[in-house]
Design an enzyme around this catalytic site. Sequence first.
Site, short mmCIF file in Angstrom:
data_model
loop_
_atom_site.label_atom_id
_atom_site.label_comp_id
_atom_site.label_asym_id
_atom_site.label_seq_id
_atom_site.Cartn_x
_atom_site.Cartn_y
_atom_site.Cartn_z
N HIS A 16 4.73 27.72 16.69
CA HIS A 16 5.85 26.92 16.00
C HIS A 16 5.94 27.39 14.61
O HIS A 16 5.00 27.24 13.62
CB HIS A 16 5.24 25.40 15.98
CG HIS A 16 5.24 24.99 17.54
ND1 HIS A 16 4.49 24.10 18.00
CD2 HIS A 16 5.58 25.59 18.65
CE1 HIS A 16 4.75 24.00 19.55
NE2 HIS A 16 5.11 25.01 20.00
N ASP B 37 9.15 20.05 20.39
CA ASP B 37 8.63 21.20 21.17
C ASP B 37 9.41 21.66 22.24
O ASP B 37 9.64 22.97 22.83
CB ASP B 37 7.19 21.06 21.54
CG ASP B 37 6.09 20.89 20.29
OD1 ASP B 37 6.60 20.71 18.98
OD2 ASP B 37 4.85 20.48 20.60
N ASP C 294 7.58 25.14 12.13
CA ASP C 294 7.74 24.12 11.32
C ASP C 294 6.33 23.72 10.39
O ASP C 294 6.71 22.62 9.85
CB ASP C 294 8.46 22.90 12.06
CG ASP C 294 7.88 22.59 13.37
OD1 ASP C 294 6.67 23.02 13.74
OD2 ASP C 294 8.21 21.59 14.08
N ASP D 286 9.49 27.93 22.88
CA ASP D 286 9.08 26.47 22.35
C ASP D 286 10.52 26.30 21.63
O ASP D 286 10.52 27.02 20.49
CB ASP D 286 7.75 26.27 21.89
CG ASP D 286 6.73 25.98 22.91
OD1 ASP D 286 6.73 26.11 23.93
OD2 ASP D 286 5.73 25.39 22.34
N CYS E 274 7.79 17.44 14.47
CA CYS E 274 7.46 17.58 15.85
C CYS E 274 7.82 16.32 16.74
O CYS E 274 7.88 16.24 18.06
CB CYS E 274 5.85 17.99 15.88
SG CYS E 274 5.54 19.71 15.37
#
Length: 344
Positions: A225, A102, A227, A175, A330
Amino acid sequence: MSDTVRVDACDEWSPLREVLVGTAYGAMFPAEDRRMVEATMPREHWDEFRPGHPFPPRIVEDAERELQALAELLEELGCRVHRPRQVPWSGLGGYSAAMPRDALLVMGDAIVEASTAWRSRRHELLAYWPLVQQCRRDGARWLPSAVDFNIDPVGAGPPSELDDWVIGEARPAWDAADFLRLGPRTLIGQRSHVTNRSGIENLRARLGGDVQVYLVRPDDPHAMHIDATLCPLREGLALYNPDRIDPAALAGTPMADWELVPAPHPDPRTEPPLYMTSAWISMNLLVVDGQHVLVEAADDKLQTLLAELDFTPLPLPFQNVHALGGSFHCATLDLHRDRRARPS
């Protein structure tokens, strides 16, 4: 093995040689603006996000065991593994060092510090700094963040380009987990509740004009995020989240011509609690090389799909790490992926 740390990674699938694995030590719930919490976190857990509130000790202890097991497995697979320094987050108003992906982005030989929107993450670099210093001594480029964390981008500054983002443009914010690497000069990413327009321009400027950043717009009102929305498995093949993105949304990006496979819908669960994510955290996979992919041990459907795609799933229990807000992607940071090596 040499003590030199090699930094060279520019995709998500080349054979992994050197990696940072996070630590759950001292993890605290992020104490953020209530508007940010309500925009990004599961409703049933909103009241957990208050100052000085640690995650349940049992979950933190079990998450640390899962992270240690991950580190040991990666070492068995031939990766050199680094771990963060333990930091007392309770005294810093911080979150944790469980999710290095992150806060840091490795692109080629550069390590870029994200300009995070969450002020609770402003001290996170303390956990990674000894490794960053070693990387710098060994020739990596270090591109630090230069934002003023006293400026809170939530609800401040000019209105966002799209009014449904809680973050404004008061300062650049992004991020690292809002971006995926597709090659030496190619990123694909998204705007979200933690990544604004000026943050993306900040990232582009720091990486240099020869790096292209392609943006997609997932159908996700809680976007934070990328992912758990897209997961490249190898060049030309990726999983996508059928609840969040239509393959047509990738038109105009390098992934437009890829084979895109919908990830199976995850089974709901309540224990340990998913304080910070949806069940789609199951998509947050780590590709070790062209053959092996790390996947949650209980996720039989995803393991079956990976096997059908000619991968070897590596099942590992990771649900307590999920409770802290992430999974295999992550919780790691690629330092070196060997683009010259053939997949094993």
